[in-house]
Design a protein around this motif. Sequence first.
Motif, PDB file in Angstrom:
ATOM      1  N   LYS A   1       0.861  -1.181   0.000  1.00 38.53           N
ATOM      2  CA  LYS A   1       0.000   0.000   0.000  1.00 38.53           C
ATOM      3  C   LYS A   1       0.898   1.231   0.000  1.00 38.53           C
ATOM      4  CE  LYS A   1      -2.450   1.298   3.618  1.00 38.53           C
ATOM      5  NZ  LYS A   1      -3.458   1.351   4.661  1.00 38.53           N
ATOM      6  N   PRO A   2       0.721   2.122  -0.989  1.00 37.70           N
ATOM      7  CA  PRO A   2       1.579   3.309  -1.061  1.00 37.70           C
ATOM      8  C   PRO A   2       1.337   4.271   0.100  1.00 37.70           C
ATOM      9  CG  PRO A   2       0.135   3.144  -3.001  1.00 37.70           C
ATOM     10  CD  PRO A   2      -0.246   2.053  -2.067  1.00 37.70           C
ATOM     11  N   THR A   3       2.407   4.936   0.507  1.00 35.55           N
ATOM     12  CA  THR A   3       2.301   5.976   1.528  1.00 35.55           C
ATOM     13  C   THR A   3       1.673   7.214   0.882  1.00 35.55           C
ATOM     14  OG1 THR A   3       4.436   6.938   0.985  1.00 35.55           O
ATOM     15  CG2 THR A   3       4.431   5.150   2.635  1.00 35.55           C
ATOM     16  N   ALA A   4       1.350   8.217   1.688  1.00 34.23           N
ATOM     17  CA  ALA A   4       0.786   9.466   1.164  1.00 34.23           C
ATOM     18  C   ALA A   4       1.757  10.126   0.176  1.00 34.23           C
ATOM     19  CB  ALA A   4       0.453  10.420   2.307  1.00 34.23           C
TER      20      ALA A   4
ATOM     21  N   GLN B   1      13.342   5.482  -6.707  1.00 32.65           N
ATOM     22  CA  GLN B   1      14.135   4.252  -6.593  1.00 32.65           C
ATOM     23  C   GLN B   1      13.497   3.293  -5.588  1.00 32.65           C
ATOM     24  OE1 GLN B   1      17.909   6.053  -5.610  1.00 32.65           O
ATOM     25  NE2 GLN B   1      18.669   5.853  -7.719  1.00 32.65           N
ATOM     26  N   LEU B   2      13.063   3.833  -4.457  1.00 33.38           N
ATOM     27  CA  LEU B   2      12.404   2.999  -3.441  1.00 33.38           C
ATOM     28  C   LEU B   2      11.084   2.426  -3.950  1.00 33.38           C
ATOM     29  CD1 LEU B   2      13.045   5.134  -0.218  1.00 33.38           C
ATOM     30  CD2 LEU B   2      13.999   2.881  -0.745  1.00 33.38           C
ATOM     31  N   MET B   3      10.316   3.253  -4.659  1.00 29.17           N
ATOM     32  CA  MET B   3       9.041   2.801  -5.193  1.00 29.17           C
ATOM     33  C   MET B   3       9.250   1.717  -6.253  1.00 29.17           C
ATOM     34  SD  MET B   3       6.960   6.402  -5.306  1.00 29.17           S
ATOM     35  CE  MET B   3       5.475   5.727  -6.060  1.00 29.17           C
ATOM     36  N   HIS B   4      10.332   1.819  -7.020  1.00 25.47           N
ATOM     37  CA  HIS B   4      10.667   0.781  -7.984  1.00 25.47           C
ATOM     38  C   HIS B   4      11.004  -0.516  -7.252  1.00 25.47           C
ATOM     39  CE1 HIS B   4      13.567  -1.454 -10.564  1.00 25.47           C
ATOM     40  NE2 HIS B   4      12.565  -1.303 -11.422  1.00 25.47           N
ATOM     41  N   ALA B   5      11.790  -0.417  -6.205  1.00 20.73           N
ATOM     42  CA  ALA B   5      12.169  -1.597  -5.429  1.00 20.73           C
ATOM     43  C   ALA B   5      10.941  -2.266  -4.785  1.00 20.73           C
ATOM     44  CB  ALA B   5      13.187  -1.212  -4.351  1.00 20.73           C
ATOM     45  N   LYS B   6       9.953  -1.465  -4.401  1.00 19.95           N
ATOM     46  CA  LYS B   6       8.724  -1.990  -3.786  1.00 19.95           C
ATOM     47  C   LYS B   6       7.735  -2.549  -4.817  1.00 19.95           C
ATOM     48  CE  LYS B   6       6.792   0.548  -0.476  1.00 19.95           C
ATOM     49  NZ  LYS B   6       6.313   1.761   0.265  1.00 19.95           N
ATOM     50  N   GLY B   7       7.986  -2.274  -6.096  1.00 26.83           N
ATOM     51  CA  GLY B   7       7.088  -2.752  -7.134  1.00 26.83           C
ATOM     52  C   GLY B   7       5.982  -1.777  -7.498  1.00 26.83           C
ATOM     53  N   LEU B   8       6.063  -0.541  -6.985  1.00 27.52           N
ATOM     54  CA  LEU B   8       5.052   0.464  -7.299  1.00 27.52           C
ATOM     55  C   LEU B   8       5.316   1.155  -8.635  1.00 27.52           C
ATOM     56  CD1 LEU B   8       4.645   2.032  -3.748  1.00 27.52           C
ATOM     57  CD2 LEU B   8       2.960   0.648  -4.980  1.00 27.52           C
ATOM     58  N   LEU B   9       6.587   1.150  -9.069  1.00 28.03           N
ATOM     59  CA  LEU B   9       6.964   1.767 -10.345  1.00 28.03           C
ATOM     60  C   LEU B   9       7.726   0.760 -11.188  1.00 28.03           C
ATOM     61  CD1 LEU B   9       8.389   5.268  -9.275  1.00 28.03           C
ATOM     62  CD2 LEU B   9       6.082   4.741 -10.108  1.00 28.03           C
ATOM     63  N   THR B  10       7.598   0.891 -12.495  1.00 27.47           N
ATOM     64  CA  THR B  10       8.457   0.153 -13.417  1.00 27.47           C
ATOM     65  C   THR B  10       9.546   1.123 -13.871  1.00 27.47           C
ATOM     66  OG1 THR B  10       7.125   0.762 -15.344  1.00 27.47           O
ATOM     67  CG2 THR B  10       6.549  -1.294 -14.210  1.00 27.47           C
ATOM     68  N   ARG B  11      10.650   0.566 -14.389  1.00 28.54           N
ATOM     69  CA  ARG B  11      11.753   1.435 -14.817  1.00 28.54           C
ATOM     70  C   ARG B  11      12.309   0.916 -16.137  1.00 28.54           C
ATOM     71  NH1 ARG B  11      16.223   2.031 -10.482  1.00 28.54           N
ATOM     72  NH2 ARG B  11      16.673  -0.095 -11.060  1.00 28.54           N
ATOM     73  N   ASP B  12      12.355   1.794 -17.112  1.00 34.59           N
ATOM     74  CA  ASP B  12      12.945   1.489 -18.417  1.00 34.59           C
ATOM     75  C   ASP B  12      14.377   2.004 -18.387  1.00 34.59           C
ATOM     76  OD1 ASP B  12      13.800   1.317 -21.033  1.00 34.59           O
ATOM     77  OD2 ASP B  12      12.099   2.400 -21.879  1.00 34.59           O
TER      78      ASP B  12
ATOM     79  N   PRO C   1       4.108   4.195 -13.367  1.00 36.37           N
ATOM     80  CA  PRO C   1       3.376   3.440 -12.344  1.00 36.37           C
ATOM     81  C   PRO C   1       3.210   1.985 -12.784  1.00 36.37           C
ATOM     82  CG  PRO C   1       2.271   5.518 -12.812  1.00 36.37           C
ATOM     83  CD  PRO C   1       3.337   5.339 -13.865  1.00 36.37           C
ATOM     84  N   ALA C   2       3.345   1.059 -11.847  1.00 34.29           N
ATOM     85  CA  ALA C   2       3.172  -0.358 -12.139  1.00 34.29           C
ATOM     86  C   ALA C   2       1.689  -0.695 -12.334  1.00 34.29           C
ATOM     87  CB  ALA C   2       3.773  -1.207 -11.013  1.00 34.29           C
ATOM     88  N   GLN C   3       0.807   0.127 -11.768  1.00 37.57           N
ATOM     89  CA  GLN C   3      -0.634  -0.077 -11.909  1.00 37.57           C
ATOM     90  C   GLN C   3      -1.278   1.199 -12.435  1.00 37.57           C
ATOM     91  OE1 GLN C   3      -2.950  -2.094  -8.697  1.00 37.57           O
ATOM     92  NE2 GLN C   3      -1.139  -1.648  -7.493  1.00 37.57           N
ATOM     93  N   SER C   4      -2.397   1.034 -13.114  1.00 44.59           N
ATOM     94  CA  SER C   4      -3.158   2.198 -13.544  1.00 44.59           C
ATOM     95  C   SER C   4      -3.765   2.862 -12.311  1.00 44.59           C
ATOM     96  CB  SER C   4      -4.281   1.777 -14.497  1.00 44.59           C
ATOM     97  OG  SER C   4      -5.286   1.060 -13.786  1.00 44.59           O
ATOM     98  N   GLN C   5      -4.141   4.113 -12.473  1.00 44.51           N
ATOM     99  CA  GLN C   5      -4.775   4.841 -11.377  1.00 44.51           C
ATOM    100  C   GLN C   5      -6.052   4.118 -10.937  1.00 44.51           C
ATOM    101  OE1 GLN C   5      -5.577   8.958 -12.258  1.00 44.51           O
ATOM    102  NE2 GLN C   5      -6.127   9.426 -10.173  1.00 44.51           N
ATOM    103  N   ASN C   6      -6.840   3.697 -11.903  1.00 42.90           N
ATOM    104  CA  ASN C   6      -8.100   3.021 -11.597  1.00 42.90           C
ATOM    105  C   ASN C   6      -7.869   1.723 -10.822  1.00 42.90           C
ATOM    106  OD1 ASN C   6     -10.970   2.719 -11.752  1.00 42.90           O
ATOM    107  ND2 ASN C   6     -10.651   1.196 -13.341  1.00 42.90           N
ATOM    108  N   ALA C   7      -6.886   0.926 -11.238  1.00 45.54           N
ATOM    109  CA  ALA C   7      -6.602  -0.347 -10.569  1.00 45.54           C
ATOM    110  C   ALA C   7      -6.150  -0.128  -9.131  1.00 45.54           C
ATOM    111  CB  ALA C   7      -5.544  -1.128 -11.347  1.00 45.54           C
ATOM    112  N   LEU C   8      -5.247   0.817  -8.916  1.00 45.31           N
ATOM    113  CA  LEU C   8      -4.760   1.073  -7.561  1.00 45.31           C
ATOM    114  C   LEU C   8      -5.876   1.619  -6.677  1.00 45.31           C
ATOM    115  CD1 LEU C   8      -2.437   1.044  -5.543  1.00 45.31           C
ATOM    116  CD2 LEU C   8      -1.905   3.360  -6.251  1.00 45.31           C
TER     117      LEU C   8
END
Length: 127
Positions: A9-12, A53-64, A74-81
């Motif tokens: 669950k993402p922080t604020a 970087q932290l959000m990528h490590a947690k799986g919240l972001l993808t990185r190219d 974002p790893a998920q769409s706004q609607n999905a999250l």
Amino acid sequence: MAKTAPSIKPTAAELNLLRVLWQLGPATVKQAHLAMQAERADITYATVLRQMQLMHAKGLLTRDETQRSHVYAPAQSQNALQTNLLKELIHKAFAGSGKALVLAALRGHVTKEERDEIQEFLHGEDQ
């Protein structure tokens, strides 16, 4: 193979960054930093970089990493999250009742215009 949604669950602060990225689309740290400065002038590039970087490590972001400047998304769409967070809220705070959540939200948290829009939506659903 579809990637499963992160159970973190993402922080604020993470939600703020996700909102920026949902609006911008995939972005470099520099692009995200500039967009975030519009809301918070004191936020530093280093803070945004570390958070991404932290959000990528947690799986919240993808990185190219194929470009010189890494591009995050974002790893998920706004609607999905939002749906996942809402399900959790309904379960934890409203004993699984969507009706209880809606009634609580309607009590004092909705403007007259929003009520009219909700009413219009509900009437459209009946047809």
